[in-house]
Design an enzyme around this catalytic site. Sequence first.
Site, PDB file in Angstrom:
ATOM      1  N   ARG A 202       0.813  -1.235   0.000  1.00 22.41           N
ATOM      2  CA  ARG A 202       0.000   0.000   0.000  1.00 22.41           C
ATOM      3  C   ARG A 202       0.835   1.268   0.000  1.00 22.41           C
ATOM      4  NH1 ARG A 202      -2.984  -2.976   3.647  1.00 22.41           N
ATOM      5  NH2 ARG A 202      -4.796  -3.942   2.670  1.00 22.41           N
TER       6      ARG A 202
ATOM      7  N   GLU B 228      11.160  18.424 -23.866  1.00 20.24           N
ATOM      8  CA  GLU B 228      10.400  18.786 -22.648  1.00 20.24           C
ATOM      9  C   GLU B 228      10.935  20.108 -22.071  1.00 20.24           C
ATOM     10  OE1 GLU B 228       7.680  17.105 -21.905  1.00 20.24           O
ATOM     11  OE2 GLU B 228       7.984  14.933 -22.156  1.00 20.24           O
TER      12      GLU B 228
ATOM     13  N   LYS C 218       8.447  23.368 -13.502  1.00 22.52           N
ATOM     14  CA  LYS C 218       7.479  22.288 -13.266  1.00 22.52           C
ATOM     15  C   LYS C 218       7.058  22.254 -11.802  1.00 22.52           C
ATOM     16  CE  LYS C 218       6.229  17.512 -13.900  1.00 22.52           C
ATOM     17  NZ  LYS C 218       6.476  16.209 -14.517  1.00 22.52           N
TER      18      LYS C 218
ATOM     19  N   GLU D 170      -3.822  17.945 -10.684  1.00 25.62           N
ATOM     20  CA  GLU D 170      -4.243  18.308 -12.034  1.00 25.62           C
ATOM     21  C   GLU D 170      -5.723  18.646 -12.137  1.00 25.62           C
ATOM     22  OE1 GLU D 170      -2.108  16.139 -15.117  1.00 25.62           O
ATOM     23  OE2 GLU D 170      -3.763  16.548 -16.501  1.00 25.62           O
TER      24      GLU D 170
ATOM     25  N   ARG E 245      -2.126  22.542 -13.523  1.00 20.65           N
ATOM     26  CA  ARG E 245      -1.176  21.488 -13.928  1.00 20.65           C
ATOM     27  C   ARG E 245      -1.457  20.990 -15.338  1.00 20.65           C
ATOM     28  NH1 ARG E 245       1.444  16.391 -10.517  1.00 20.65           N
ATOM     29  NH2 ARG E 245       2.789  15.757 -12.223  1.00 20.65           N
TER      30      ARG E 245
ATOM     31  N   ASN F 295       0.509  19.446 -20.064  1.00 19.83           N
ATOM     32  CA  ASN F 295       0.143  18.511 -21.133  1.00 19.83           C
ATOM     33  C   ASN F 295       0.318  19.115 -22.520  1.00 19.83           C
ATOM     34  OD1 ASN F 295      -0.612  16.414 -19.373  1.00 19.83           O
ATOM     35  ND2 ASN F 295      -2.581  17.411 -19.021  1.00 19.83           N
TER      36      ASN F 295
ATOM     37  N   HIS G 137       1.127  17.093 -25.654  1.00 17.43           N
ATOM     38  CA  HIS G 137       1.035  15.684 -25.291  1.00 17.43           C
ATOM     39  C   HIS G 137      -0.222  14.977 -25.772  1.00 17.43           C
ATOM     40  CE1 HIS G 137       4.577  16.461 -22.969  1.00 17.43           C
ATOM     41  NE2 HIS G 137       4.622  15.220 -22.524  1.00 17.43           N
TER      42      HIS G 137
ATOM     43  N   HIS H  19       1.035  12.016 -27.631  1.00 15.91           N
ATOM     44  CA  HIS H  19       0.784  10.631 -27.216  1.00 15.91           C
ATOM     45  C   HIS H  19       0.172   9.825 -28.356  1.00 15.91           C
ATOM     46  CE1 HIS H  19       0.761  11.421 -22.579  1.00 15.91           C
ATOM     47  NE2 HIS H  19       1.962  11.119 -23.027  1.00 15.91           N
TER      48      HIS H  19
ATOM     49  N   HIS I 267       9.394   9.324 -26.896  1.00 15.92           N
ATOM     50  CA  HIS I 267       8.376  10.185 -26.283  1.00 15.92           C
ATOM     51  C   HIS I 267       8.633  11.666 -26.613  1.00 15.92           C
ATOM     52  CE1 HIS I 267       5.537  11.717 -23.321  1.00 15.92           C
ATOM     53  NE2 HIS I 267       6.495  12.480 -22.848  1.00 15.92           N
TER      54      HIS I 267
HETATM   55  N1  LIG Z   1       5.815  10.951 -14.698  1.00 12.64           N
HETATM   56  C1  LIG Z   1       5.895  12.035 -15.432  1.00 12.64           C
HETATM   57  O1  LIG Z   1       5.499  13.122 -15.012  1.00 12.64           O
HETATM   58  C2  LIG Z   1       6.483  11.938 -16.799  1.00 12.64           C
HETATM   59  C3  LIG Z   1       6.840  13.114 -17.469  1.00 12.64           C
HETATM   60  C4  LIG Z   1       7.435  12.999 -18.720  1.00 12.64           C
HETATM   61  C5  LIG Z   1       7.655  11.744 -19.282  1.00 12.64           C
HETATM   62  N2  LIG Z   1       7.288  10.625 -18.608  1.00 12.64           N
HETATM   63  C6  LIG Z   1       7.527   9.301 -19.158  1.00 12.64           C
HETATM   64  O2  LIG Z   1       8.913   9.110 -19.318  1.00 12.64           O
HETATM   65  C7  LIG Z   1       9.114   8.130 -20.323  1.00 12.64           C
HETATM   66  C8  LIG Z   1      10.250   8.555 -21.223  1.00 12.64           C
HETATM   67  O3  LIG Z   1      11.421   8.668 -20.449  1.00 12.64           O
HETATM   68  P1  LIG Z   1      12.876   8.654 -21.113  1.00 12.64           P
HETATM   69  O4  LIG Z   1      12.877   9.511 -22.297  1.00 12.64           O
HETATM   70  O5  LIG Z   1      13.822   8.903 -20.019  1.00 12.64           O
HETATM   71  O6  LIG Z   1      12.990   7.165 -21.700  1.00 12.64           O
HETATM   72  P2  LIG Z   1      13.682   5.819 -21.165  1.00 12.64           P
HETATM   73  O7  LIG Z   1      13.480   5.636 -19.725  1.00 12.64           O
HETATM   74  O8  LIG Z   1      13.204   4.758 -22.093  1.00 12.64           O
HETATM   75  O9  LIG Z   1      15.240   6.066 -21.412  1.00 12.64           O
HETATM   76  C9  LIG Z   1      15.700   6.227 -22.732  1.00 12.64           C
HETATM   77  C10 LIG Z   1      16.822   5.232 -23.094  1.00 12.64           C
HETATM   78  O10 LIG Z   1      18.054   5.711 -22.545  1.00 12.64           O
HETATM   79  C11 LIG Z   1      18.697   4.684 -21.795  1.00 12.64           C
HETATM   80  N3  LIG Z   1      19.448   5.387 -20.747  1.00 12.64           N
HETATM   81  C12 LIG Z   1      18.946   5.962 -19.632  1.00 12.64           C
HETATM   82  N4  LIG Z   1      19.906   6.650 -18.989  1.00 12.64           N
HETATM   83  C13 LIG Z   1      21.049   6.488 -19.698  1.00 12.64           C
HETATM   84  C14 LIG Z   1      22.382   6.983 -19.535  1.00 12.64           C
HETATM   85  N5  LIG Z   1      22.718   7.822 -18.544  1.00 12.64           N
HETATM   86  N6  LIG Z   1      23.313   6.605 -20.455  1.00 12.64           N
HETATM   87  C15 LIG Z   1      22.965   5.790 -21.496  1.00 12.64           C
HETATM   88  N7  LIG Z   1      21.721   5.331 -21.704  1.00 12.64           N
HETATM   89  C16 LIG Z   1      20.767   5.681 -20.825  1.00 12.64           C
HETATM   90  C17 LIG Z   1      17.567   3.810 -21.344  1.00 12.64           C
HETATM   91  O11 LIG Z   1      18.016   2.513 -21.068  1.00 12.64           O
HETATM   92  C18 LIG Z   1      16.618   3.847 -22.532  1.00 12.64           C
HETATM   93  O12 LIG Z   1      17.047   2.908 -23.505  1.00 12.64           O
HETATM   94  C19 LIG Z   1       7.786   7.968 -21.035  1.00 12.64           C
HETATM   95  O13 LIG Z   1       7.208   6.745 -20.659  1.00 12.64           O
HETATM   96  C20 LIG Z   1       6.953   9.117 -20.526  1.00 12.64           C
HETATM   97  O14 LIG Z   1       5.573   8.811 -20.498  1.00 12.64           O
HETATM   98  C21 LIG Z   1       6.709  10.708 -17.377  1.00 12.64           C
HETATM   99 ZN   LIG Z   2       6.286  14.279 -21.728  1.00 10.54          ZN
END
Ligand SMILES: NC(=O)c1ccc[n+]([C@@H]2O[C@H](COP(=O)([O-])OP(=O)(O)OC[C@H]3O[C@@H](n4cnc5c(N)ncnc54)[C@H](O)[C@@H]3O)[C@@H](O)[C@H]2O)c1
Ligand SMILES: [Zn+2]
Length: 335
Positions: free
Chosen positions: A87, A151, A195, A205, A209, A213, A216, A220, A232
Amino acid sequence: VVTDETVAPLYLERVLDSIAGSAGSIPRDRCIAVAIPAGEQHKTREQWARVTDELLGARCGRDTTIVALGGGVVGDLAGFVAATYMRGVPVVQCPTTLLAMVDASVGGKTGVDTPAGKNLVGAFHPPAAVVADPSVLATLPARELRAGLAEVLKHGVIADAGELERLRALPPSPGSESFSADQFVALVARSVAIKAEIVRADEREGGVRKVLNFGHTIGHAVEAASGFALLHGEAVAVGMIAESRLAERAGVAESGTAGAVEVAVGDLGLPTRIPHGLGAAQLLALTRADKKTRRSTVEYALPRRIGQMAGRDAGWAVPIDDALVLGVLEELASG
Ligand SMILES: NC(=O)c1ccc[n+]([C@@H]2O[C@H](COP(=O)([O-])OP(=O)(O)OC[C@H]3O[C@@H](n4cnc5c(N)ncnc54)[C@H](O)[C@@H]3O)[C@@H](O)[C@H]2O)c1
Ligand SMILES: [Zn+2]
């Protein structure tokens, strides 16, 4: 420590050493590590179950802290495991991509994707702490770095026109070598500040907030339709162009706003067009599957001008007619 198979060989040992080596530390034999396969296609309920089962198998109790070491995929998934394990146990976010540092690790949204759409199952679970070390960006592929800059650009359009000026000063299609350590720190700090201020005002949100988006709703849809061939941040980049055009057509944005967004996206080496083969009608249908859908209209977070969002009096969500959306998608899909 939850990480992925790409990040594990790079940074996992160092993180385990620093957890075990710190004051009041946890003995190394009480730390466990779980690595999921890298990539958005693994941000799933199946991986959530797998990680949860590993914790249960290791008899982790309510006194567990989860450390999310990786990009936004690991952060969202590990955060959701933490939100639900017994939880709820604390999560420490250790973002290793630019995107996760400037966006995903801040604000407490966690979750997984489902076949019906992105992030449709999740929880608000703010991190106990966020530890970002920009030196790890040295190993991040340039394409991933630019996806993170999308972003950063979003935060500029939302709240800080100066950020677009600073991004404009970068070399075309920048990589991590384009930044000094101080520049990285400044870049991350500014985005986190923007942010965090918005999230502090409206954690759940209900109102402001929603501006986060921007780009997005269409982003998306493009991301999902591409079968995750687009990252992304890349999908959000073209989504920002589409949605700022919508804002102009709907009479919400000052003229020139969409052009400025498009130039900024192009300068960063990010996609300015919807990839070949993705149909406008298919994308429109996907915008309607997005969780931001209310009643029979789709609401958008739209800019008024660079640095300021529209719709303050309407709860920051502007309902837009499908026909207008379809027109913009057709323009951007045809080159
Ligand atoms: N929670 C939120 O508020 C929020 C906001 C924006 C995005 N997101 C989410 O984040 C995700 C995208 O995140 P991302 O772009 O970080 O993608 P990701 O986590 O897939 O990382 C991108 C790639 O880089 C590699 N990698 C990570 N760090 C590395 C490093 N230091 N050196 C070499 N390789 C590295 C990873 O293994 C992966 O292959 C999406 O799912 C999106 O929906 C969430
Ligand atoms: Zn995003």
